[in-house]
Design an enzyme around this catalytic site. Structure first.
Site, mmCIF file in Angstrom:
data_model
loop_
_atom_site.group_PDB
_atom_site.id
_atom_site.type_symbol
_atom_site.label_atom_id
_atom_site.label_comp_id
_atom_site.label_asym_id
_atom_site.label_seq_id
_atom_site.Cartn_x
_atom_site.Cartn_y
_atom_site.Cartn_z
ATOM 1 N N ASP A 233 0.835 -0.935 -0.218
ATOM 2 C CA ASP A 233 0.143 0.571 0.110
ATOM 3 C C ASP A 233 0.697 1.289 -0.113
ATOM 4 O O ASP A 233 1.571 1.537 1.441
ATOM 5 C CB ASP A 233 -0.754 0.049 1.057
ATOM 6 C CG ASP A 233 -2.138 0.981 1.652
ATOM 7 O OD1 ASP A 233 -1.848 2.366 0.337
ATOM 8 O OD2 ASP A 233 -2.287 1.244 2.307
ATOM 9 N N SER B 139 0.638 13.311 -14.374
ATOM 10 C CA SER B 139 -0.018 13.583 -15.237
ATOM 11 C C SER B 139 -0.842 14.988 -15.823
ATOM 12 O O SER B 139 0.069 16.408 -14.862
ATOM 13 C CB SER B 139 -1.316 13.098 -14.706
ATOM 14 O OG SER B 139 -3.297 13.410 -15.390
ATOM 15 N N TYR C 143 -7.384 14.604 -7.611
ATOM 16 C CA TYR C 143 -6.988 13.270 -8.751
ATOM 17 C C TYR C 143 -5.859 14.946 -9.032
ATOM 18 O O TYR C 143 -4.583 14.953 -9.424
ATOM 19 C CB TYR C 143 -7.840 12.756 -9.795
ATOM 20 C CG TYR C 143 -6.985 12.607 -9.845
ATOM 21 C CD1 TYR C 143 -5.608 11.080 -10.558
ATOM 22 C CD2 TYR C 143 -6.571 12.975 -11.663
ATOM 23 C CE1 TYR C 143 -4.961 10.596 -10.824
ATOM 24 C CE2 TYR C 143 -5.412 12.572 -12.329
ATOM 25 C CZ TYR C 143 -4.907 11.147 -12.882
ATOM 26 O OH TYR C 143 -4.068 10.377 -13.364
ATOM 27 N N LYS D 135 -1.984 15.404 -8.196
ATOM 28 C CA LYS D 135 -0.577 15.270 -9.318
ATOM 29 C C LYS D 135 0.355 16.806 -9.608
ATOM 30 O O LYS D 135 1.401 16.414 -9.534
ATOM 31 C CB LYS D 135 -1.186 15.330 -10.863
ATOM 32 C CG LYS D 135 -2.073 13.404 -10.688
ATOM 33 C CD LYS D 135 -0.693 12.578 -10.534
ATOM 34 C CE LYS D 135 -1.655 11.459 -10.527
ATOM 35 N NZ LYS D 135 -0.781 9.810 -10.589
HETATM 36 N N1 LIG Z 1 -4.404 6.071 -18.089
HETATM 37 C C1 LIG Z 1 -3.740 7.357 -18.119
HETATM 38 O O1 LIG Z 1 -4.619 7.346 -19.041
HETATM 39 C C2 LIG Z 1 -3.029 8.314 -17.583
HETATM 40 C C3 LIG Z 1 -2.915 9.353 -17.798
HETATM 41 C C4 LIG Z 1 -2.321 10.737 -16.806
HETATM 42 C C5 LIG Z 1 -2.080 9.967 -16.031
HETATM 43 N N2 LIG Z 1 -1.848 8.863 -15.526
HETATM 44 C C6 LIG Z 1 -0.953 8.048 -14.583
HETATM 45 O O2 LIG Z 1 -0.400 6.820 -14.139
HETATM 46 C C7 LIG Z 1 -0.311 5.992 -13.997
HETATM 47 C C8 LIG Z 1 -0.949 4.474 -13.317
HETATM 48 O O3 LIG Z 1 -2.432 4.537 -14.148
HETATM 49 P P1 LIG Z 1 -3.310 3.662 -14.600
HETATM 50 O O4 LIG Z 1 -4.353 4.259 -15.610
HETATM 51 O O5 LIG Z 1 -2.212 2.452 -15.140
HETATM 52 O O6 LIG Z 1 -4.218 3.424 -13.228
HETATM 53 P P2 LIG Z 1 -4.789 1.993 -13.562
HETATM 54 O O7 LIG Z 1 -5.290 2.396 -12.411
HETATM 55 O O8 LIG Z 1 -4.651 0.752 -14.254
HETATM 56 O O9 LIG Z 1 -3.258 1.017 -12.176
HETATM 57 C C9 LIG Z 1 -3.343 1.561 -10.392
HETATM 58 C C10 LIG Z 1 -2.814 0.485 -10.167
HETATM 59 O O10 LIG Z 1 -2.469 1.478 -8.651
HETATM 60 C C11 LIG Z 1 -2.962 0.542 -7.475
HETATM 61 N N3 LIG Z 1 -3.303 1.267 -6.218
HETATM 62 C C12 LIG Z 1 -3.968 1.500 -6.195
HETATM 63 N N4 LIG Z 1 -4.201 2.639 -4.796
HETATM 64 C C13 LIG Z 1 -3.349 1.735 -4.879
HETATM 65 C C14 LIG Z 1 -2.346 2.430 -3.328
HETATM 66 N N5 LIG Z 1 -2.591 2.725 -2.273
HETATM 67 N N6 LIG Z 1 -1.111 1.501 -3.118
HETATM 68 C C15 LIG Z 1 -0.762 0.472 -4.032
HETATM 69 N N7 LIG Z 1 -1.232 0.291 -5.200
HETATM 70 C C16 LIG Z 1 -2.378 0.886 -5.410
HETATM 71 C C17 LIG Z 1 -4.167 0.389 -8.462
HETATM 72 O O11 LIG Z 1 -4.377 -1.065 -7.487
HETATM 73 C C18 LIG Z 1 -3.948 0.482 -9.708
HETATM 74 O O12 LIG Z 1 -3.248 -1.355 -10.291
HETATM 75 C C19 LIG Z 1 -1.101 6.652 -12.434
HETATM 76 O O13 LIG Z 1 -0.417 7.291 -11.978
HETATM 77 C C20 LIG Z 1 -2.242 7.474 -12.933
HETATM 78 O O14 LIG Z 1 -2.580 8.643 -12.294
HETATM 79 C C21 LIG Z 1 -2.074 7.566 -16.101
#
Ligand SMILES: NC(=O)c1ccc[n+]([C@@H]2O[C@H](COP(=O)([O-])OP(=O)(O)OC[C@H]3O[C@@H](n4cnc5c(N)ncnc54)[C@H](O)[C@@H]3O)[C@@H](O)[C@H]2O)c1
Length: 248
Positions: free
Chosen positions: A61, A140, A154, A158
């Site tokens: 976590d 982000s 969120y 970020k």
């Molecule tokens: N997907 C996008 O388009 C996008 C855009 C901008 C930024 N991001 C950033 O990229 C990163 C990954 O995004 P993603 O699209 O893979 O999202 P996702 O939700 O698929 O993956 C996030 C992961 O983090 C884990 N998580 C959540 N809370 C947690 C905690 N307290 N401890 C440990 N793990 C935890 C979840 O279980 C999940 O597996 C994030 O930081 C997100 O903000 C993604």
């Protein structure tokens, strides 16, 4: 790479984290896949390395300093101090700003920023003692433009991640530990399709100057580039990957 690369990727059970873990492993890093959800990281780690020789998974976590200490201890015992930390885990939520309850605002804000703070404090400090490290924080576009599809909690988290990146970059520069951020716009990932209602996806696509979602594999490539030993001169930076949605 002449340094034996050992990477910790948080949130590796998610869409982008999984891509990043795969990419770093393919480039020869030993990889520790962590996530609050145990099953997805256990499966991916087993796919990457059935005998655990080059990849293993841990339940973690990121809002807990103690959990970061446990990860550091486990990796140090099994291999050595990590050389790469990808602070990728985050809670992604979308909600109208006037409807967000104080408790949920604080939970998303603190989970997403604590992960960077503890990750840098615990694993970053261990890297600094070794005199080498590469930290990549997943920020982000929302932290730069206030968010579009995502919530204020969120977006605010970020923005804080971008500031923490600069603070830790200054703190660790002399110890040869670089700290950088990547700031993606919407990527072609399940979380984007879950967060953006289907009837709004067309409008989101139309609003992106290049007219399409980003490639998570390319973001993973950017992570690998920042994780490289040769990236010693890049620190405190934020690399944008947003299809032209935010130009600065
Ligand atoms: N997907 C996008 O388009 C996008 C855009 C901008 C930024 N991001 C950033 O990229 C990163 C990954 O995004 P993603 O699209 O893979 O999202 P996702 O939700 O698929 O993956 C996030 C992961 O983090 C884990 N998580 C959540 N809370 C947690 C905690 N307290 N401890 C440990 N793990 C935890 C979840 O279980 C999940 O597996 C994030 O930081 C997100 O903000 C993604």
């Amino acid at each position: 790479m002449s340094v034996e690369q050992i990477a910790v990727v948080t949130g590796a059970g998610g869409g982008l984290g999984g891509c990043i873990a795969r990419r770093l492993h393919a480039e020869g890093c030993k990889v520790v896949l962590t996530d609050i959800a145990e099953e997805p990281v256990a499966q991916l780690a087993a796919q990457l390395s059935a005998d655990g020789a080059t990849a293993f998974a841990m339940q973690h976590d990121v809002s807990s300093r103690q959990d970061f200490e446990k990860v550091l201890d486990a990796v140090r015992t099994r291999w050595s101090v990590p050389t790469v930390l990808v602070n990728n885990a985050a809670m992604t939520q979308a909600k109208d700003v006037l409807s967000i309850e104080a408790e949920e605002f604080n939970r998303v804000l603190t989970t997403n920023t604590d992960s960077i703070f503890y990750g840098c404090q615990v694993i970053g400090a261990a890297m600094a003692q070794e005199g080498y490290g590469r930290i990549i924080n997943m920020a982000s576009l929302a932290g730069q433009n206030g968010g579009t599809a995502t919530g204020a909690h969120y977006a605010a988290s970020k923005g804080a991640i971008l500031t923490l990146t600069k603070i830790f970059a200054k703190q660790f520069a002399a110890a040869q530990v670089t700290v950088n951020a990547i700031s993606p716009g919407p990527q072609d990932l399940p979380i984007v399709r879950q967060t953006v209602p289907a009837d709004k996806l067309e409008a989101v696509l139309a609003s992106i100057p290049v007219g399409r979602l980003g490639s998570p594999e390319y973001v993973a490539k950017m992570v690998a580039l920042l994780a490289d030993e040769e990236a010693f001169f890049v620190t405190g930076a934020c690399w944008d990957v947003n299809g032209g949605l935010f130009v600065r």
